[in-house]
Motif scaffolding. Structure first.
Motif, PDB file in Angstrom:
ATOM      1  N   THR A   1       0.860  -1.183   0.000  1.00 32.13           N
ATOM      2  CA  THR A   1       0.000   0.000   0.000  1.00 32.13           C
ATOM      3  C   THR A   1       0.896   1.232   0.000  1.00 32.13           C
ATOM      4  OG1 THR A   1      -1.760  -1.138   1.190  1.00 32.13           O
ATOM      5  CG2 THR A   1      -1.749   1.268   1.314  1.00 32.13           C
ATOM      6  N   PHE A   2       0.533   2.207  -0.854  1.00 33.50           N
ATOM      7  CA  PHE A   2       1.346   3.421  -0.995  1.00 33.50           C
ATOM      8  C   PHE A   2       0.639   4.624  -0.414  1.00 33.50           C
ATOM      9  CE2 PHE A   2       2.605   7.211  -3.552  1.00 33.50           C
ATOM     10  CZ  PHE A   2       3.906   7.303  -3.090  1.00 33.50           C
ATOM     11  N   TYR A   3       1.326   5.330   0.483  1.00 32.66           N
ATOM     12  CA  TYR A   3       0.837   6.588   1.041  1.00 32.66           C
ATOM     13  C   TYR A   3       1.677   7.720   0.442  1.00 32.66           C
ATOM     14  CZ  TYR A   3      -2.046   4.583   4.833  1.00 32.66           C
ATOM     15  OH  TYR A   3      -3.016   3.937   5.576  1.00 32.66           O
ATOM     16  N   GLY A   4       1.054   8.580  -0.352  1.00 34.06           N
ATOM     17  CA  GLY A   4       1.752   9.715  -0.920  1.00 34.06           C
ATOM     18  C   GLY A   4       1.798  10.871   0.061  1.00 34.06           C
ATOM     19  N   PHE A   5       2.842  11.697  -0.060  1.00 35.46           N
ATOM     20  CA  PHE A   5       2.996  12.849   0.823  1.00 35.46           C
ATOM     21  C   PHE A   5       3.817  13.928   0.128  1.00 35.46           C
ATOM     22  CE2 PHE A   5       5.674  14.975   4.166  1.00 35.46           C
ATOM     23  CZ  PHE A   5       4.652  15.695   4.780  1.00 35.46           C
ATOM     24  N   ASN A   6       3.447  15.183   0.351  1.00 32.50           N
ATOM     25  CA  ASN A   6       4.252  16.333  -0.078  1.00 32.50           C
ATOM     26  C   ASN A   6       4.400  16.429  -1.597  1.00 32.50           C
ATOM     27  OD1 ASN A   6       5.647  18.676   0.579  1.00 32.50           O
ATOM     28  ND2 ASN A   6       7.612  17.633   0.845  1.00 32.50           N
ATOM     29  N   ASN A   7       3.450  15.880  -2.328  1.00 33.67           N
ATOM     30  CA  ASN A   7       3.461  15.950  -3.794  1.00 33.67           C
ATOM     31  C   ASN A   7       2.050  15.664  -4.274  1.00 33.67           C
ATOM     32  OD1 ASN A   7       3.739  15.658  -6.543  1.00 33.67           O
ATOM     33  ND2 ASN A   7       5.479  14.270  -6.447  1.00 33.67           N
ATOM     34  N   THR A   8       1.267  16.715  -4.510  1.00 31.10           N
ATOM     35  CA  THR A   8      -0.153  16.532  -4.817  1.00 31.10           C
ATOM     36  C   THR A   8      -0.396  15.784  -6.130  1.00 31.10           C
ATOM     37  OG1 THR A   8      -0.202  18.758  -5.808  1.00 31.10           O
ATOM     38  CG2 THR A   8      -0.889  18.558  -3.510  1.00 31.10           C
ATOM     39  N   SER A   9       0.606  15.722  -7.003  1.00 31.95           N
ATOM     40  CA  SER A   9       0.427  14.972  -8.245  1.00 31.95           C
ATOM     41  C   SER A   9       0.282  13.472  -7.976  1.00 31.95           C
ATOM     42  CB  SER A   9       1.594  15.219  -9.208  1.00 31.95           C
ATOM     43  OG  SER A   9       2.793  14.641  -8.713  1.00 31.95           O
ATOM     44  N   LEU A  10       0.626  13.039  -6.767  1.00 32.13           N
ATOM     45  CA  LEU A  10       0.512  11.621  -6.412  1.00 32.13           C
ATOM     46  C   LEU A  10      -0.875  11.253  -5.889  1.00 32.13           C
ATOM     47  CD1 LEU A  10       3.916  11.078  -4.557  1.00 32.13           C
ATOM     48  CD2 LEU A  10       3.323  10.341  -6.873  1.00 32.13           C
ATOM     49  N   LYS A  11      -1.739  12.239  -5.696  1.00 27.73           N
ATOM     50  CA  LYS A  11      -3.066  11.946  -5.142  1.00 27.73           C
ATOM     51  C   LYS A  11      -3.833  10.944  -5.991  1.00 27.73           C
ATOM     52  CE  LYS A  11      -4.012  16.031  -2.325  1.00 27.73           C
ATOM     53  NZ  LYS A  11      -4.949  17.142  -2.045  1.00 27.73           N
ATOM     54  N   SER A  12      -3.644  11.027  -7.308  1.00 28.48           N
ATOM     55  CA  SER A  12      -4.406  10.161  -8.214  1.00 28.48           C
ATOM     56  C   SER A  12      -3.939   8.704  -8.193  1.00 28.48           C
ATOM     57  CB  SER A  12      -4.324  10.698  -9.647  1.00 28.48           C
ATOM     58  OG  SER A  12      -2.977  10.707 -10.100  1.00 28.48           O
ATOM     59  N   VAL A  13      -2.721   8.453  -7.707  1.00 28.74           N
ATOM     60  CA  VAL A  13      -2.205   7.078  -7.693  1.00 28.74           C
ATOM     61  C   VAL A  13      -2.058   6.510  -6.288  1.00 28.74           C
ATOM     62  CG1 VAL A  13      -0.999   7.379  -9.892  1.00 28.74           C
ATOM     63  CG2 VAL A  13       0.235   7.811  -7.751  1.00 28.74           C
ATOM     64  N   SER A  14      -2.100   7.353  -5.280  1.00 26.58           N
ATOM     65  CA  SER A  14      -1.895   6.890  -3.905  1.00 26.58           C
ATOM     66  C   SER A  14      -3.088   6.081  -3.411  1.00 26.58           C
ATOM     67  CB  SER A  14      -1.689   8.083  -2.964  1.00 26.58           C
ATOM     68  OG  SER A  14      -0.550   8.827  -3.327  1.00 26.58           O
ATOM     69  N   ASP A  15      -2.805   5.032  -2.638  1.00 29.00           N
ATOM     70  CA  ASP A  15      -3.885   4.319  -1.955  1.00 29.00           C
ATOM     71  C   ASP A  15      -4.464   5.223  -0.876  1.00 29.00           C
ATOM     72  OD1 ASP A  15      -3.634   1.580  -3.198  1.00 29.00           O
ATOM     73  OD2 ASP A  15      -1.601   1.814  -2.426  1.00 29.00           O
ATOM     74  N   SER A  16      -3.594   6.001  -0.245  1.00 26.31           N
ATOM     75  CA  SER A  16      -3.993   7.051   0.696  1.00 26.31           C
ATOM     76  C   SER A  16      -3.033   8.214   0.495  1.00 26.31           C
ATOM     77  CB  SER A  16      -3.914   6.570   2.148  1.00 26.31           C
ATOM     78  OG  SER A  16      -4.858   5.567   2.405  1.00 26.31           O
ATOM     79  N   TYR A  17      -3.520   9.438   0.689  1.00 21.91           N
ATOM     80  CA  TYR A  17      -2.644  10.604   0.559  1.00 21.91           C
ATOM     81  C   TYR A  17      -2.600  11.316   1.902  1.00 21.91           C
ATOM     82  CZ  TYR A  17      -0.265  14.696  -1.191  1.00 21.91           C
ATOM     83  OH  TYR A  17       0.671  15.691  -1.386  1.00 21.91           O
ATOM     84  N   ILE A  18      -1.392  11.612   2.369  1.00 18.76           N
ATOM     85  CA  ILE A  18      -1.206  12.262   3.666  1.00 18.76           C
ATOM     86  C   ILE A  18      -1.196  13.773   3.476  1.00 18.76           C
ATOM     87  CG2 ILE A  18       0.317  12.509   5.671  1.00 18.76           C
ATOM     88  CD1 ILE A  18       1.496   9.741   4.907  1.00 18.76           C
ATOM     89  N   ASN A  19      -2.262  14.430   3.898  1.00 18.80           N
ATOM     90  CA  ASN A  19      -2.286  15.896   3.861  1.00 18.80           C
ATOM     91  C   ASN A  19      -1.536  16.470   5.056  1.00 18.80           C
ATOM     92  OD1 ASN A  19      -4.003  16.539   1.481  1.00 18.80           O
ATOM     93  ND2 ASN A  19      -5.525  15.342   2.613  1.00 18.80           N
ATOM     94  N   SER A  20      -1.585  15.749   6.163  1.00 19.32           N
ATOM     95  CA  SER A  20      -0.880  16.184   7.366  1.00 19.32           C
ATOM     96  C   SER A  20      -0.624  14.985   8.270  1.00 19.32           C
ATOM     97  CB  SER A  20      -1.695  17.229   8.131  1.00 19.32           C
ATOM     98  OG  SER A  20      -1.126  17.490   9.394  1.00 19.32           O
TER      99      SER A  20
END
Length: 208
Positions: A182-201
């Motif tokens: 599972t991939f959690y994206g952070f600090n790069n909004t272009s990853l929101k579309s591919v992340s399983d979860s995106y860390i805003n904070s």
């Protein structure tokens, strides 16, 4: 299934190092055409998870259209590393919310670093910044990130369903996918579309 293991990218997730690394590449290639170095910087920013060895070779072979030996790559990489060791041990570059989360949760998970940064340099920087104590292991280049993750999972006998990877680049995402994590994206909004979860904070992060 409960998450037990977290694999962390380093640059852009734990340490805000992009500007320093931009500067480092410009320094080691200061005698080259500026426009060509600018192209390297663009490549470096898009491919944050790739090692400097790959980026230096790309600069020569794809931008300068010149051959470069492994020995020459190593010379440039060593010069780059010397600059990074002196510049990146300043705590002002730490991303506070990430470090706060790591300090508060390191006893709840198995933490590991898997980075495109040079491994020996990375371990030196983590020790100087007081971060090494929070991680079970710290891994970096020249081994590609996909293999770093694969080897780490195998050696520790981790279950992919109990492990996540947190990163800020497409290379981190690709390493997670290649290893069924599972991939959690952070600090790069272009990853929101591919992340399983995106860390805003990290302050409000709940890992599921």
């Amino acid at each position: 299934m409960k998450i037990k293991n977290i694999l962390w990218d380093f640059d852009g997730v734990i340490l805000d190092s992009m500007k320093v690394r931009d500067w480092g590449f410009r320094e080691i290639f200061e005698h080259f055409d500026k426009e060509k170095v600018d192209k390297l910087i663009d490549y470096h920013r898009v491919n944050g998870g790739l090692s400097r060895y790959v980026k230096i070779r790309y600069f020569y072979e794809s931008i300068l259209n010149k051959n470069i030996s492994d020995e020459e790559v190593l010379v440039h990489a060593t010069a780059f590393s010397d600059l990074m060791r002196s510049e990146l041990t300043d705590k002002k570059n730490l991303i506070k919310e990430t470090v706060d989360f790591i300090e508060a949760n390191h006893s709840n998970y198995n933490f590991h670093i898997v980075s495109g940064s040079d491994q020996e340099e990375l371990r030196f920087i983590c020790k100087e910044l007081g971060l090494a104590v929070y991680f079970n292991s710290i891994h970096g280049s020249p081994t590609p990130k996909n293999k770093l993750v694969s080897d780490l999972m195998f050696e520790n006998k981790y279950d992919s369903n109990e492990t996540i990877l947190i990163g800020d680049s497409i290379n981190d995402y690709e390493a997670a996918v290649a290893n069924s994590l599972t991939f959690y994206g952070f600090n790069n909004t272009s990853l929101k579309s591919v992340s399983d979860s995106y860390i805003n904070s990290f302050e409000r992060l709940v890992i599921q």
